[in-house]
Design a protein around this motif. Structure first.
Motif, mmCIF file in Angstrom:
data_model
loop_
_atom_site.group_PDB
_atom_site.id
_atom_site.type_symbol
_atom_site.label_atom_id
_atom_site.label_comp_id
_atom_site.label_asym_id
_atom_site.label_seq_id
_atom_site.Cartn_x
_atom_site.Cartn_y
_atom_site.Cartn_z
ATOM 1 N N LEU A 47 0.934 -1.201 0.124
ATOM 2 C CA LEU A 47 0.184 -0.122 0.047
ATOM 3 C C LEU A 47 0.847 1.325 0.037
ATOM 4 C CD1 LEU A 47 -2.878 1.052 0.314
ATOM 5 C CD2 LEU A 47 -2.810 0.981 2.757
ATOM 6 N N ALA A 48 2.136 1.134 0.565
ATOM 7 C CA ALA A 48 2.924 2.387 0.762
ATOM 8 C C ALA A 48 3.777 2.534 -0.500
ATOM 9 C CB ALA A 48 3.651 2.302 2.073
ATOM 10 N N ALA A 49 4.000 1.536 -1.247
ATOM 11 C CA ALA A 49 5.112 1.530 -2.330
ATOM 12 C C ALA A 49 4.578 2.562 -3.272
ATOM 13 C CB ALA A 49 4.866 0.331 -3.286
ATOM 14 N N ARG A 50 6.031 3.156 -3.738
ATOM 15 C CA ARG A 50 5.777 4.376 -4.685
ATOM 16 C C ARG A 50 6.172 4.004 -6.039
ATOM 17 N NH1 ARG A 50 8.521 9.036 -0.862
ATOM 18 N NH2 ARG A 50 7.034 8.962 0.620
ATOM 19 N N SER A 51 6.271 2.895 -6.407
ATOM 20 C CA SER A 51 6.788 2.387 -7.580
ATOM 21 C C SER A 51 5.785 0.823 -7.878
ATOM 22 C CB SER A 51 8.085 2.226 -8.159
ATOM 23 O OG SER A 51 8.513 1.245 -7.460
ATOM 24 N N LEU A 52 5.634 0.677 -9.054
ATOM 25 C CA LEU A 52 4.901 -0.466 -9.383
ATOM 26 C C LEU A 52 5.807 -1.727 -9.159
ATOM 27 C CD1 LEU A 52 2.322 -2.042 -10.517
ATOM 28 C CD2 LEU A 52 3.446 -1.932 -12.883
ATOM 29 N N GLN A 53 7.158 -1.787 -9.547
ATOM 30 C CA GLN A 53 8.054 -2.866 -9.075
ATOM 31 C C GLN A 53 8.004 -3.207 -7.773
ATOM 32 O OE1 GLN A 53 8.432 -0.373 -11.438
ATOM 33 N NE2 GLN A 53 9.172 -1.160 -13.377
ATOM 34 N N ARG A 54 8.093 -1.798 -6.889
ATOM 35 C CA ARG A 54 8.207 -2.256 -5.398
ATOM 36 C C ARG A 54 7.025 -2.692 -5.032
ATOM 37 N NH1 ARG A 54 12.355 -0.053 -2.393
ATOM 38 N NH2 ARG A 54 11.669 0.106 -0.014
ATOM 39 N N GLY B 47 5.890 -13.662 -11.323
ATOM 40 C CA GLY B 47 6.591 -13.296 -12.443
ATOM 41 C C GLY B 47 6.163 -12.536 -13.753
ATOM 42 N N GLY B 48 4.927 -13.036 -14.091
ATOM 43 C CA GLY B 48 4.423 -12.444 -15.192
ATOM 44 C C GLY B 48 4.181 -10.949 -15.026
ATOM 45 N N LEU B 49 3.674 -10.418 -13.570
ATOM 46 C CA LEU B 49 3.284 -9.035 -13.256
ATOM 47 C C LEU B 49 4.751 -8.279 -13.293
ATOM 48 C CD1 LEU B 49 1.047 -9.441 -10.570
ATOM 49 C CD2 LEU B 49 0.516 -8.460 -12.632
ATOM 50 N N PHE B 50 5.984 -8.844 -12.890
ATOM 51 C CA PHE B 50 7.121 -8.248 -13.119
ATOM 52 C C PHE B 50 7.644 -7.948 -14.542
ATOM 53 C CE2 PHE B 50 8.101 -9.667 -8.717
ATOM 54 C CZ PHE B 50 8.696 -8.370 -8.045
ATOM 55 N N LEU B 51 7.183 -8.858 -15.489
ATOM 56 C CA LEU B 51 7.379 -8.401 -16.733
ATOM 57 C C LEU B 51 6.346 -7.595 -17.171
ATOM 58 C CD1 LEU B 51 7.664 -12.049 -18.297
ATOM 59 C CD2 LEU B 51 9.443 -10.633 -17.300
ATOM 60 N N LEU B 52 5.226 -7.440 -16.910
ATOM 61 C CA LEU B 52 4.067 -6.584 -17.188
ATOM 62 C C LEU B 52 4.502 -5.225 -16.580
ATOM 63 C CD1 LEU B 52 1.237 -5.549 -18.548
ATOM 64 C CD2 LEU B 52 0.327 -6.462 -16.473
ATOM 65 N N ALA B 53 5.064 -5.099 -15.460
ATOM 66 C CA ALA B 53 5.311 -3.726 -14.923
ATOM 67 C C ALA B 53 6.753 -3.168 -15.780
ATOM 68 C CB ALA B 53 5.973 -3.839 -13.629
ATOM 69 N N ASP B 54 7.572 -4.139 -16.467
ATOM 70 C CA ASP B 54 8.476 -3.315 -17.544
ATOM 71 C C ASP B 54 7.867 -3.012 -18.315
ATOM 72 O OD1 ASP B 54 11.400 -3.014 -17.910
ATOM 73 O OD2 ASP B 54 10.812 -4.471 -19.537
ATOM 74 N N LEU B 55 6.876 -3.686 -18.977
ATOM 75 C CA LEU B 55 6.120 -3.289 -20.450
ATOM 76 C C LEU B 55 5.533 -2.006 -20.170
ATOM 77 C CD1 LEU B 55 4.512 -6.537 -21.650
ATOM 78 C CD2 LEU B 55 6.532 -5.359 -22.592
ATOM 79 N N ILE B 56 5.150 -1.850 -19.006
ATOM 80 C CA ILE B 56 4.216 -0.474 -18.884
ATOM 81 C C ILE B 56 5.498 0.679 -18.365
ATOM 82 C CG2 ILE B 56 2.841 0.803 -17.054
ATOM 83 C CD1 ILE B 56 1.366 -1.748 -16.449
ATOM 84 N N ALA B 57 6.325 0.276 -17.804
ATOM 85 C CA ALA B 57 7.432 1.388 -17.661
ATOM 86 C C ALA B 57 8.129 1.954 -18.937
ATOM 87 C CB ALA B 57 8.492 0.782 -16.560
ATOM 88 N N ARG B 58 8.280 1.017 -19.951
ATOM 89 C CA ARG B 58 8.866 1.234 -21.166
ATOM 90 C C ARG B 58 8.095 2.233 -22.018
ATOM 91 N NH1 ARG B 58 12.911 -2.071 -23.010
ATOM 92 N NH2 ARG B 58 13.491 -3.811 -21.631
#
Length: 495
Positions: A294-301, A341-352
């Motif tokens: 809830l307190a995270a400031r980035s999607l990856q975190r 694992g899939g969500l970490f890959l999706l977070a990178d797609l969004i970040a790009r």
């Protein structure tokens, strides 16, 4: 002696060695790494089918019989985890082949050595070799974490290295005490020695066992030893973070294996040595992991804290100690590893597609493909929160049915609500609170998208496959609790 059991270790070992000595030709390196990783998938499926007959297969390296020789154990539990690793590794490598492997040197060799350590940890029947495989996967993970360099990765890597080196030192101390007291580090043999321990041996074995619990809790990122994980996972490259989704499961597996076989119900005065510690650790890890998300400031975190939540959830099932709870945990382990694992890959797609804003949860440019990425994010959020009709809901339902505790129900349901709020906030920031224009540098690589979809689709695939998977998981849990075949291993090998 069946030689199939050692292949999940030999394949990445020889592939990693070849990748180090062969010329640094990109196409050659990629082909060899991909072939070795793809080969693990049918091999894991075959071993899963082979272990399905309920036999505990012992592979004695060099034909040195246990408890003195190095042995590998193949049972339903180890085969299940080999499959989880193989699927995750294939998707992570497919993603990396689209350019992330160029961020630094020797990516593919390190990737193979990481798989060597993980597979070896799941297969070994000896505590010292569990330490050895832990060190292999940790050394490879140190380098993979720093792959691509950057100040944030160096800082996260320093914390990760220092804490895990401390854990390794404690692991060696525990092994020394165990060997000096019992005269063995073979897990099956240690089960017999612990059950027969008397007098001064009991407190020494108990101290060593609790020290092992501390080390495994560090590897599994359990409270209060999880603080290295959010920064490390959030700063790692996407395929590395996706592969790391299985690393905490290695610690969970070690707790399950050692504290069921060696210090479980049949351990005499040392019976259920860790049970009093597991329950509060599990609940606190789940609760604080949800607050961290809830307190995270980035999607990856945010996603890194969800890994912590999943580790706490699995530990809660281990704390109960029943075959039903362990079966639910094995099903949930597949879901949390693959979807995480899939969500970490999706977070990178969004970040790009967000330029210098990356995965930060602040207003940024509009995404070039908001509909597709938004649909994938919504699907992944439903899966990880545990809402119907996907596998996250089924996994949590199985766990709650197996553990009728108001404490667990309260933490799981309230934690799920907190994660729902965190994911909803992240989704609204990334897809709604955006500017009017997109970035010229926005991209959506088809290969990266395919790897992401393969892992996220498991949340749907695991539902129709739930019946056969649960049958296998229940058989694996029952086999784990039947100590007779394991304890017969050193006795059968005795002259």
């Amino acid at each position: 002696m069946n030689h199939w059991s050692i292949l999940p270790i030999l394949l990445p070992l020889f592939a990693g060695a070849l990748l180090l000595i062969l010329p640094s030709h990109e196409r050659l390196q990629r082909c060899l790494s991909l072939l070795a990783t793809l080969a693990l998938l049918p091999l894991a499926l075959y071993l899963l089918q082979l272990a399905g007959d309920g036999q505990v297969r012992v592979y004695a390296l060099g034909d040195w019989a246990p408890p003195f020789g190095i042995v590998l154990l193949l049972d339903r539990l180890s085969a299940w985890l080999l499959l989880a690793t193989a699927v995750l590794a294939v998707a992570a490598l497919l993603y990396a082949l689209r350019g992330d492997d160029r961020l630094g040197a020797r990516f593919h060799a390190l990737f193979q050595f990481q798989l060597l350590g993980v597979n070896g940890a799941f297969l070994t029947g000896d505590l010292f070799n569990l330490f050895v495989f832990f060190e292999i996967l940790l050394i490879a993970s140190y380098a993979l974490l720093l792959h691509g360099q950057g100040a944030q990765r160096v800082r996260a890597g320093l914390h990760y290295v220092v804490l895990n080196l401390t854990g390794s030192a404690l692991f060696l101390i525990a092994l020394g005490v165990l060997y000096g007291t019992s005269g063995t580090l073979n897990m099956a043999d240690l089960s017999l020695r612990a059950a027969a321990a008397t007098g001064d041996q009991v407190p020494l074995l108990a101290a060593a066992g609790l020290l092992l619990l501390l080390v495994f809790a560090l590897k599994a990122a359990l409270l209060p030893l999880y603080f290295w994980l959010p920064q490390a996972y959030a700063t790692a490259s996407a395929p590395v973070a996706a592969l790391f989704a299985i690393m905490t499961k290695v610690g969970i597996y070690a707790i399950l294996r050692v504290f069921t076989l060696a210090f479980g119900e049949g351990a005499g005065e040392l019976a259920n040595l860790a049970q009093a510690w597991l329950w509060p650790l599990a609940l606190a890890t789940m609760a604080l992991g949800a607050v961290g998300a809830l307190a995270a400031r980035s999607l990856q975190r945010l996603l890194a804290y969800l890994v912590v939540v999943s580790a706490g959830t699995l530990l809660a099932a281990l704390a109960v100690g029943t075959p039903q709870a362990h079966a639910a945990a094995l099903y949930y382990l597949l879901h949390s590893s693959w979807v995480g694992g899939g969500l970490f890959l999706l977070a990178d797609l969004i970040a790009r597609q967000r330029g210098d804003k990356g995965g930060e949860l602040v207003q940024g440019a509009a995404l070039e493909h908001p509909a597709l990425l938004g649909a994938l994010f919504f699907f992944g959020a439903i899966a990880v929160i545990g809402l119907p009709p996907l596998s996250g809901f089924l996994g949590k339902l199985l766990l709650l049915r197996a553990v009728p505790s108001p404490w667990l129900w309260g933490v799981v349901l309230i934690g799920g609500l907190v994660v729902l709020v965190a994911m909803s906030r992240a989704g609204s920031t990334l897809f709604w609170r955006v500017g009017q224009s997109t970035l010229d540098s926005s991209e959506l690589d088809g290969g990266r998208l395919l790897a992401c979809v393969l892992l996220l689709a498991s949340a749907l695939l695991l539902v129709p496959l739930a019946a056969p998977l649960l049958d296998y998981a229940q058989a694996a849990a029952a086999q784990l609790h039947d100590l007779g075949p394991y304890r017969a291993i050193p006795l059968e090998a005795a002259p």
